[in-house]
Design a protein around this motif. Structure first.
Motif, PDB file in Angstrom:
ATOM      1  N   LYS A 419       0.919  -1.179   0.023  1.00 49.69           N
ATOM      2  CA  LYS A 419       0.086   0.167   0.080  1.00 49.69           C
ATOM      3  C   LYS A 419       0.804   1.265   0.098  1.00 49.69           C
ATOM      4  CE  LYS A 419      -2.224   1.360   3.490  1.00 49.69           C
ATOM      5  NZ  LYS A 419      -1.991   2.597   3.086  1.00 49.69           N
ATOM      6  N   ASP A 420       2.165   1.226   0.347  1.00 51.81           N
ATOM      7  CA  ASP A 420       3.027   2.248   0.278  1.00 51.81           C
ATOM      8  C   ASP A 420       3.518   2.499  -0.934  1.00 51.81           C
ATOM      9  OD1 ASP A 420       2.659   3.073   3.010  1.00 51.81           O
ATOM     10  OD2 ASP A 420       4.442   1.832   3.620  1.00 51.81           O
ATOM     11  N   MET A 421       3.404   1.742  -1.985  1.00 51.41           N
ATOM     12  CA  MET A 421       4.015   1.843  -3.292  1.00 51.41           C
ATOM     13  C   MET A 421       3.290   3.026  -4.028  1.00 51.41           C
ATOM     14  SD  MET A 421       3.991  -0.764  -6.600  1.00 51.41           S
ATOM     15  CE  MET A 421       2.043  -0.439  -6.887  1.00 51.41           C
ATOM     16  N   ILE A 422       4.242   3.558  -4.369  1.00 52.37           N
ATOM     17  CA  ILE A 422       3.774   5.130  -5.387  1.00 52.37           C
ATOM     18  C   ILE A 422       3.581   4.681  -6.838  1.00 52.37           C
ATOM     19  CG2 ILE A 422       4.420   7.578  -5.611  1.00 52.37           C
ATOM     20  CD1 ILE A 422       6.414   7.229  -3.249  1.00 52.37           C
ATOM     21  N   ILE A 423       2.551   5.328  -7.135  1.00 55.66           N
ATOM     22  CA  ILE A 423       2.221   5.041  -8.702  1.00 55.66           C
ATOM     23  C   ILE A 423       2.378   6.486  -9.293  1.00 55.66           C
ATOM     24  CG2 ILE A 423       0.712   4.185 -10.685  1.00 55.66           C
ATOM     25  CD1 ILE A 423      -0.271   2.246  -8.647  1.00 55.66           C
ATOM     26  N   SER A 424       3.388   6.796 -10.117  1.00 57.44           N
ATOM     27  CA  SER A 424       3.471   8.224 -10.674  1.00 57.44           C
ATOM     28  C   SER A 424       3.707   8.046 -12.204  1.00 57.44           C
ATOM     29  CB  SER A 424       4.934   8.740 -10.143  1.00 57.44           C
ATOM     30  OG  SER A 424       4.888   9.995 -10.502  1.00 57.44           O
ATOM     31  N   GLY A 425       2.627   8.684 -12.857  1.00 60.87           N
ATOM     32  CA  GLY A 425       2.798   8.403 -14.268  1.00 60.87           C
ATOM     33  C   GLY A 425       2.678   6.965 -14.676  1.00 60.87           C
ATOM     34  N   VAL A 449       9.943   8.560   2.584  1.00 58.75           N
ATOM     35  CA  VAL A 449       9.480   8.796   1.210  1.00 58.75           C
ATOM     36  C   VAL A 449       7.826   8.381   1.145  1.00 58.75           C
ATOM     37  CG1 VAL A 449       9.582   8.333  -1.173  1.00 58.75           C
ATOM     38  CG2 VAL A 449      11.488   8.996   0.010  1.00 58.75           C
ATOM     39  N   ILE A 450       7.020   9.393   0.628  1.00 56.66           N
ATOM     40  CA  ILE A 450       5.603   8.965   0.451  1.00 56.66           C
ATOM     41  C   ILE A 450       5.310   9.510  -0.906  1.00 56.66           C
ATOM     42  CG2 ILE A 450       5.172   9.347   2.839  1.00 56.66           C
ATOM     43  CD1 ILE A 450       4.192  12.250   2.281  1.00 56.66           C
ATOM     44  N   GLY A 451       4.061   9.275  -1.347  1.00 59.36           N
ATOM     45  CA  GLY A 451       3.427   9.770  -2.550  1.00 59.36           C
ATOM     46  C   GLY A 451       2.356  10.876  -2.086  1.00 59.36           C
ATOM     47  N   ILE A 452       2.280  11.912  -2.832  1.00 62.88           N
ATOM     48  CA  ILE A 452       1.498  13.000  -2.496  1.00 62.88           C
ATOM     49  C   ILE A 452       0.706  13.287  -3.894  1.00 62.88           C
ATOM     50  CG2 ILE A 452       2.856  14.059  -0.840  1.00 62.88           C
ATOM     51  CD1 ILE A 452       3.894  16.369  -2.752  1.00 62.88           C
ATOM     52  N   PRO A 453      -0.500  13.835  -4.052  1.00 65.92           N
ATOM     53  CA  PRO A 453      -1.126  13.631  -5.011  1.00 65.92           C
ATOM     54  C   PRO A 453      -0.711  14.756  -6.042  1.00 65.92           C
ATOM     55  CG  PRO A 453      -2.379  14.924  -3.090  1.00 65.92           C
ATOM     56  CD  PRO A 453      -1.008  14.152  -2.710  1.00 65.92           C
ATOM     57  N   ASP A 454      -1.029  14.410  -7.375  1.00 64.52           N
ATOM     58  CA  ASP A 454      -0.635  15.229  -8.362  1.00 64.52           C
ATOM     59  C   ASP A 454      -1.567  15.262  -9.689  1.00 64.52           C
ATOM     60  OD1 ASP A 454       1.674  17.296  -9.644  1.00 64.52           O
ATOM     61  OD2 ASP A 454       1.394  15.667 -11.023  1.00 64.52           O
ATOM     62  N   GLU A 455      -2.204  16.324  -9.963  1.00 64.01           N
ATOM     63  CA  GLU A 455      -3.172  16.190 -11.302  1.00 64.01           C
ATOM     64  C   GLU A 455      -2.466  15.750 -12.454  1.00 64.01           C
ATOM     65  OE1 GLU A 455      -5.149  20.031 -11.959  1.00 64.01           O
ATOM     66  OE2 GLU A 455      -5.863  20.002  -9.950  1.00 64.01           O
ATOM     67  N   ARG A 512       1.274   6.926   7.287  1.00 63.98           N
ATOM     68  CA  ARG A 512      -0.242   7.329   7.442  1.00 63.98           C
ATOM     69  C   ARG A 512      -0.286   8.851   7.924  1.00 63.98           C
ATOM     70  NH1 ARG A 512      -4.359   4.539  11.222  1.00 63.98           N
ATOM     71  NH2 ARG A 512      -2.691   5.572  12.575  1.00 63.98           N
ATOM     72  N   GLU A 513       0.644   9.307   8.787  1.00 60.94           N
ATOM     73  CA  GLU A 513       0.304  10.636   9.423  1.00 60.94           C
ATOM     74  C   GLU A 513       1.141  11.597   8.335  1.00 60.94           C
ATOM     75  OE1 GLU A 513      -1.209  11.286  12.123  1.00 60.94           O
ATOM     76  OE2 GLU A 513      -1.973   9.034  11.975  1.00 60.94           O
ATOM     77  N   LEU A 514       2.284  10.929   7.706  1.00 64.76           N
ATOM     78  CA  LEU A 514       2.970  12.012   6.836  1.00 64.76           C
ATOM     79  C   LEU A 514       1.911  12.371   5.757  1.00 64.76           C
ATOM     80  CD1 LEU A 514       6.477  10.745   6.965  1.00 64.76           C
ATOM     81  CD2 LEU A 514       5.656  12.506   8.165  1.00 64.76           C
ATOM     82  N   ARG A 515       1.285  11.354   5.140  1.00 65.10           N
ATOM     83  CA  ARG A 515       0.545  11.354   4.126  1.00 65.10           C
ATOM     84  C   ARG A 515      -0.704  12.286   4.137  1.00 65.10           C
ATOM     85  NH1 ARG A 515       2.157   5.954   2.474  1.00 65.10           N
ATOM     86  NH2 ARG A 515       0.328   5.199   3.802  1.00 65.10           N
ATOM     87  N   LYS A 516      -1.290  12.328   5.603  1.00 66.50           N
ATOM     88  CA  LYS A 516      -2.628  13.017   5.817  1.00 66.50           C
ATOM     89  C   LYS A 516      -2.731  14.135   5.474  1.00 66.50           C
ATOM     90  CE  LYS A 516      -4.317  11.583   9.629  1.00 66.50           C
ATOM     91  NZ  LYS A 516      -4.336  11.224  11.198  1.00 66.50           N
ATOM     92  N   PRO A 517      -1.779  15.148   5.665  1.00 69.53           N
ATOM     93  CA  PRO A 517      -2.205  16.510   5.220  1.00 69.53           C
ATOM     94  C   PRO A 517      -2.349  16.786   3.557  1.00 69.53           C
ATOM     95  CG  PRO A 517      -0.195  16.494   6.775  1.00 69.53           C
ATOM     96  CD  PRO A 517      -0.577  14.779   6.271  1.00 69.53           C
ATOM     97  N   PHE A 518      -1.701  15.806   2.860  1.00 65.15           N
ATOM     98  CA  PHE A 518      -1.777  15.989   1.410  1.00 65.15           C
ATOM     99  C   PHE A 518      -3.171  15.065   0.764  1.00 65.15           C
ATOM    100  CE2 PHE A 518       2.615  16.167   2.584  1.00 65.15           C
ATOM    101  CZ  PHE A 518       2.991  17.259   2.069  1.00 65.15           C
ATOM    102  N   TRP A 519      -3.858  14.142   1.514  1.00 60.17           N
ATOM    103  CA  TRP A 519      -4.473  13.443   0.929  1.00 60.17           C
ATOM    104  C   TRP A 519      -6.074  13.546   1.645  1.00 60.17           C
ATOM    105  CZ3 TRP A 519      -4.108  10.613  -3.396  1.00 60.17           C
ATOM    106  CH2 TRP A 519      -2.668  10.400  -3.882  1.00 60.17           C
ATOM    107  N   GLU A 520      -6.235  14.183   2.924  1.00 60.39           N
ATOM    108  CA  GLU A 520      -7.276  14.206   3.690  1.00 60.39           C
ATOM    109  C   GLU A 520      -8.442  15.017   3.008  1.00 60.39           C
ATOM    110  OE1 GLU A 520      -6.438  15.595   7.289  1.00 60.39           O
ATOM    111  OE2 GLU A 520      -5.757  17.764   6.516  1.00 60.39           O
ATOM    112  N   SER A 521      -8.227  15.782   1.995  1.00 60.36           N
ATOM    113  CA  SER A 521      -9.315  16.472   1.513  1.00 60.36           C
ATOM    114  C   SER A 521      -9.797  15.847   0.106  1.00 60.36           C
ATOM    115  CB  SER A 521      -8.994  18.056   1.059  1.00 60.36           C
ATOM    116  OG  SER A 521      -7.682  17.912   0.081  1.00 60.36           O
TER     117      SER A 521
END
Length: 526
Positions: A419-425, A449-455, A512-521
């Motif tokens: 679940k921590d795997m990042i899928i980018s492009g 290292v985490i994945g953060i959202p990107d359009e 999960r805590e590191l990702r939360k600010p970027f994904w919670e919305s």
């Protein structure tokens, strides 16, 4: 058959183990706590008195008994006492918030709770949330209506006449809950013994331990790693030095004072030891082996530890659901420059591994997939959670949720949590690769290292970095450093500087805590 030097192939339960040593070496030292020594004979009799007190309190076979306290010799005595009446010990993580502990107390159906003085206030909150909790006993002085353990215990030091099988539940340890509510992992007596019975194997020589050795138990007993080393020591019949909680300064003092030969530490603890200037001049000559695990060990940190501590290192990989350890990286593979330094290791002789894809099919050698483990150390079940048990324990294999692959020699490499795997492009990126690349930078003390959202790309790679005191690397400098070591698409596009990474009691980073600010919305949660 060979075991870890105990000649105890017939021993498959806590009760058989303590009876064996109390009969064969009653005067030999079992534990040392705050200078207080307890022999195996004394351990047997003290645990019998506690067991008879449990029986008198109507604690029956299968009853859950909680311990909310730091490590001590009394903790172990109570563990054996519970085993002698067939009760199941629930080790409570005292680092959790009262609300989290209340959830565990209620979920476990515990009927009796032992509590250390520093947690009296917490225990009052927990007791209100646990409808089946009937008794609370203080491990120190009496508190309000709670009796002191010295007054509560029985005078009868004879073994209670209660049949206990190796298949019976002994411990209920709760998962770290990095993805939600923790689950109670039910472990039978035999899971602490059966995996360590195997034909002679030179790669398992690190596990040969004799009665003259001294183990330092520094990790918490509510964690499978902490209790795992405890049973390594007890199986061998050697001495165990117990500390209430890990302290790097105490570690530096106790190793030479008691001539400690082996210990288990999580990487975060090793890091705090090496940061002490005194580590370079401490007498480590007695130390034969440091076992590490529970979280990834950056290669640079490992090499520094090998240089300073000057002893063998063995990595263990596993999880609570397999009683802690089923894969090992032996000392022979801890060679600077060896690609195996990034491996989790090879399965211990009693373990089998499968790697599957998302469709449940076996992958080819070298391909990444989910790691499945089959071992006599496998849990019985998740407590009162048949659905989760059915999803995790399938056809004799534990689905770990970890992503990895095996090489041609059978060495297992962990890429990350699935679940921590990042899928980018459309590219799969495993954070641990990026973390290993950055950790070599001289200014970096810790990194996640985490994945953060990107359009545009779906996710971007972001590195959360703790720098060493006095260092001021720039974002572009760190990104360029990573690009010199790994493919550009894997490199972080954003660097987030922080003073400390959030960790649970096992030393695992709470991504999960590191990702939360970027994904919670957003609707999609990673």
């Amino acid at each position: 058959m060979s075991t870890d030097m105990t000649n105890a192939s017939a021993v498959r339960s806590f009760n058989e183990l303590i009876a064996k040593h109390a009969g064969a070496q009653p005067d030999s030292n079992a534990t040392i706590f705050n200078g207080r020594k307890t022999s195996y004979g004394e351990l047997d009799k003290i645990s019998n008195r506690f067991a008879n007190a449990l029986r008198d309190a109507n604690i029956r076979k299968g009853t859950r008994v909680g311990i909310l306290a730091k490590n001590s010799d009394t903790y172990l005595q109570l563990l054996f006492a519970c085993a002698k009446v067939g009760a199941v010990t629930v080790g409570l993580n005292w680092r959790l918030a009262p609300a989290e502990l209340s959830y565990i107390a209620k979920d476990s159906d515990m009927e009796l709770l032992f509590v250390g003085a520093e947690f009296f206030d917490t225990a009052e909150i927990v007791s209100a949330a646990a409808p089946k909790l009937k008794h609370i006993v203080s491990l120190n002085n009496a508190y309000q209506q709670w009796p002191a353990i010295a007054d509560w215990t029985s005078d009868d030091d004879k073994l209670p006449s209660i049949a206990v099988s190796p298949d019976d539940a002994a411990l209920q340890l709760y998962t770290s809950g990095t993805t939600g509510h923790p689950k109670g992992v039910v472990l039978a007596h035999k899971t602490f013994f059966d995996p360590w019975i195997y034909d002679a194997d030179p790669l398992m020589a690190w596990n040969d331990i004799n009665q003259d050795e001294v183990c330092l138990l520094a990790m918490p007993f509510f964690h499978v790693g902490g209790i795992g080393l405890c049973f390594m020591s007890l199986r061998a019949g050697c001495s165990a030095v117990i500390v209430p909680e890990f302290s790097p300064m105490e570690f530096l003092r106790l190793v030479p004072e008691y001539k400690v030969t082996r210990t288990f530490l999580v990487p975060a603890a090793i890091r705090t030891v090496l940061l002490l200037p005194a580590a370079a001049t401490t007498d480590w000559s007695s130390l034969k082996l440091v076992i590490y695990g529970a979280a990834p060990m950056p290669e640079a940190l490992l090499l520094e530890a090998l240089k300073i501590l000057k002893c063998d290192f063995t990595q263990l990989y596993g999880m609570t659901e397999v009683c802690g350890a089923v894969v090992h990286l032996p000392p022979q593979d801890h060679i600077e420059g060896s690609p195996r330094l990034r491996a989790a290791g090879i399965p211990i002789p009693s373990t089998r591994i499968k790697i599957i894809d998302g469709a449940g099919q076996l992958v080819k050698q070298g391909e990444v997939g989910e790691i499945l483990l089959s071992s006599p150390a496998a849990m019985h079940s998740y407590w009162k959670n048949a659905d989760a048990t059915a999803k995790t324990l399938v056809d004799g294999y534990i689905h770990t949720g970890d992503a990895g692959y095996q090489d041609e020699d059978g060495y297992l490499y962990i890429f990350d949590r699935v679940k921590d795997m990042i899928i980018s492009g459309g590219e799969n990126i495993y954070p641990i690769e990026v973390e290993n690349a950055l950790y070599h930078h001289a200014d970096i003390s810790d990194v996640a290292v985490i994945g953060i959202p990107d359009e545009k790309w779906g996710e971007l790679v972001a590195a959360v970095v703790v720098v060493n005191a006095g260092c001021t690397p720039t974002e572009s400098e760190l990104i360029d450093y990573a690009k010199a070591q790994i493919a550009s698409y894997k490199c972080p596009k954003k660097i987030i500087f922080t003073e400390e990474l959030p960790r649970n009691a096992s030393g695992k980073i709470l991504k999960r805590e590191l990702r939360k600010p970027f994904w919670e919305s957003l609707e999609r949660k990673i």
